[in-house]
Design a protein around this motif. Structure first.
Motif, short mmCIF file in Angstrom:
data_model
loop_
_atom_site.label_atom_id
_atom_site.label_comp_id
_atom_site.label_asym_id
_atom_site.label_seq_id
_atom_site.Cartn_x
_atom_site.Cartn_y
_atom_site.Cartn_z
N UNK A 21 0.81 -1.22 0.00
CA UNK A 21 0.00 0.00 0.00
C UNK A 21 0.84 1.27 0.00
N UNK A 22 2.12 1.15 0.30
CA UNK A 22 3.02 2.30 0.31
C UNK A 22 4.41 1.87 -0.13
N UNK A 23 5.36 2.80 -0.08
CA UNK A 23 6.72 2.49 -0.49
C UNK A 23 7.32 1.48 0.49
N UNK A 24 7.76 0.32 0.01
CA UNK A 24 8.30 -0.71 0.91
C UNK A 24 9.57 -0.25 1.61
N UNK A 25 9.78 -0.77 2.79
CA UNK A 25 10.97 -0.45 3.57
C UNK A 25 12.23 -0.86 2.81
N UNK A 26 13.24 0.00 2.85
CA UNK A 26 14.51 -0.30 2.21
C UNK A 26 14.61 0.16 0.77
N UNK A 27 13.54 0.74 0.23
CA UNK A 27 13.54 1.18 -1.18
C UNK A 27 14.62 2.23 -1.43
N UNK A 28 15.37 2.04 -2.51
CA UNK A 28 16.39 3.01 -2.91
C UNK A 28 16.00 3.79 -4.17
N UNK A 29 15.21 3.17 -5.03
CA UNK A 29 14.79 3.83 -6.28
C UNK A 29 13.32 3.49 -6.55
N UNK A 30 12.56 4.47 -7.00
CA UNK A 30 11.14 4.25 -7.31
C UNK A 30 10.81 4.83 -8.68
N UNK A 31 9.89 4.14 -9.37
CA UNK A 31 9.47 4.56 -10.71
C UNK A 31 7.97 4.35 -10.83
N UNK A 32 7.30 5.27 -11.51
CA UNK A 32 5.88 5.12 -11.78
C UNK A 32 5.69 4.28 -13.04
N UNK A 33 4.79 3.29 -12.96
CA UNK A 33 4.58 2.40 -14.10
C UNK A 33 4.03 3.15 -15.31
N UNK A 34 3.25 4.20 -15.07
CA UNK A 34 2.74 4.99 -16.18
C UNK A 34 3.87 5.64 -16.95
N UNK A 35 4.89 6.12 -16.24
CA UNK A 35 6.05 6.70 -16.91
C UNK A 35 6.82 5.62 -17.68
N UNK A 36 6.84 4.40 -17.12
CA UNK A 36 7.59 3.31 -17.76
C UNK A 36 6.91 2.81 -19.03
N UNK A 37 5.67 3.19 -19.25
CA UNK A 37 4.99 2.83 -20.49
C UNK A 37 5.40 3.77 -21.62
N UNK A 38 6.17 4.83 -21.28
CA UNK A 38 6.72 5.74 -22.28
C UNK A 38 8.21 5.45 -22.42
N UNK A 39 8.76 5.74 -23.59
CA UNK A 39 10.15 5.36 -23.88
C UNK A 39 11.14 5.98 -22.92
N UNK A 40 11.02 7.27 -22.65
CA UNK A 40 11.98 7.95 -21.78
C UNK A 40 11.95 7.37 -20.38
N UNK A 41 10.75 7.11 -19.87
CA UNK A 41 10.62 6.55 -18.54
C UNK A 41 11.18 5.15 -18.43
N UNK A 42 10.94 4.34 -19.46
CA UNK A 42 11.46 2.98 -19.43
C UNK A 42 12.99 2.97 -19.55
N UNK A 43 13.53 3.86 -20.37
CA UNK A 43 14.99 3.93 -20.49
C UNK A 43 15.62 4.33 -19.16
N UNK A 44 15.00 5.27 -18.47
CA UNK A 44 15.52 5.69 -17.17
C UNK A 44 15.52 4.52 -16.19
N UNK A 45 14.45 3.71 -16.23
CA UNK A 45 14.38 2.55 -15.34
C UNK A 45 15.47 1.55 -15.68
N UNK A 46 15.63 1.21 -16.96
CA UNK A 46 16.61 0.21 -17.38
C UNK A 46 18.03 0.67 -17.05
N UNK A 47 18.31 1.94 -17.26
CA UNK A 47 19.65 2.46 -16.97
C UNK A 47 19.98 2.38 -15.49
N UNK A 48 18.96 2.47 -14.66
CA UNK A 48 19.15 2.33 -13.22
C UNK A 48 19.24 0.86 -12.82
N UNK A 49 18.37 0.03 -13.37
CA UNK A 49 18.21 -1.36 -12.95
C UNK A 49 19.34 -2.27 -13.42
N UNK A 50 19.78 -2.10 -14.67
CA UNK A 50 20.76 -3.04 -15.25
C UNK A 50 22.04 -3.12 -14.43
#
Length: 273
Positions: A21-50
């Motif tokens: 229901x909220x940001x889980x404990x220990x979270x270091x990075x957060x992304x909105x799924x709506x943004x990730x459905x757009x190219x720029x948002x998904x690229x930002x996620x992948x560049x962080x995650x990989x």
């Protein structure tokens, strides 16, 4: 569903599917799924995650994230059958959180707003309600994000969606072996049958329904009297730093699997001797 029941349900989603229901404990990075459905948002996620998962290319990040997203799809399926009330998982409500955990990074999820679509009171209307809930989730939430994941990373949609059936089939076996009442067991199987056999492939943005797969059994690594499921698609763990093919990987040759079983069981055999 009462407010108390809703709160219990939400708590259950957190423990079973890492959907909070909220940001889980220990979270270091957060992304909105709506943004990730757009190219720029998904690229930002992948560049962080990989780099966090030590992926050697973007395609590894695609399989790892798709595997994690399988928890959300499974949560919808579980709620549909067991709770008869499905949480509304829209892209704008859903967030992805990256959390360090015992040497690796897990992708967890949260909903910024919780509401439920309850099953109709009349049993005869349930099938139409079920069909509508599943199609809406896969068409409006899962497909836009996973299609963008494919576009940004270059991994085919079939490989990305192919990460989900392995998890579904594993949990289906867990649920069906847990002594469910026959009526609930029949509902569970029929709901899964609809997902695998009746939802049109175009809902997923593919030429084939990705859940329509044949489960292949393998001899267990540790116990010759037990079996495990082969993965539906490779998770690309071998494309991480220091990674290799998993024992259940479909790319692993049977001779190599046999060698791994022998090597794995050697210490146990030596100990018994």
């Amino acid at each position: 569903m009462t407010e108390e029941q809703e709160q219990e349900q939400i708590k259950d989603f957190g423990s079973k599917f890492d959907l909070h229901p909220g940001i889980p404990e220990g979270t270091k990075h957060s992304f909105n799924a709506g943004d990730m459905a757009d190219e720029a948002g998904m690229r930002a996620f992948i560049e962080c995650y990989r780099p966090l998962i030590k992926g050697l290319d973007d395609k590894v990040a695609a399989t790892y994230f798709a595997g994690a997203f399988g928890n959300i799809a499974l949560a919808v399926q579980y709620a549909l059958t067991v709770a008869s009330a499905v949480p509304v998982v829209s892209l704008q409500r859903l967030s992805v959180h990256l959390i360090p955990a015992d040497g690796y990074w897990r992708a967890a999820f949260s909903l910024g707003e919780w509401s439920f679509e309850p099953a109709p009171a009349e049993a005869g209307q349930r099938r139409e309600w079920r069909n509508e809930q599943l199609i809406r989730f896969y068409r409006d939430t899962a497909a836009p994000m996973l299609s963008m994941l494919s576009r940004v990373t270059g991994l085919s949609g079939g490989e990305i969606w192919g990460q989900l059936p392995t998890k579904f089939n594993y949990y289906l076996e867990v649920f069906t072996s847990g002594g469910l009442p026959e009526r609930l067991l029949n509902t569970l199987q029929d709901d899964y049958r609809y997902l695998c056999e009746e939802i049109p492939a175009e809902i997923f943005g593919l030429k084939k329904n990705p859940f329509r797969v044949q489960v292949r059994k393998l001899e267990s690594l540790a116990d010759p009297d037990k079996t495990v499921n082969m993965r539906n698609r490779c998770c690309l763990y071998y494309r991480t730093e220091g990674g290799s093919y998993c024992y259940t990987c479909p790319r692993l040759k049977e001779e190599e699997r046999a060698v791994r079983r022998t090597e794995f069981r050697k210490p146990a055999s030596a100990g018994q001797a």
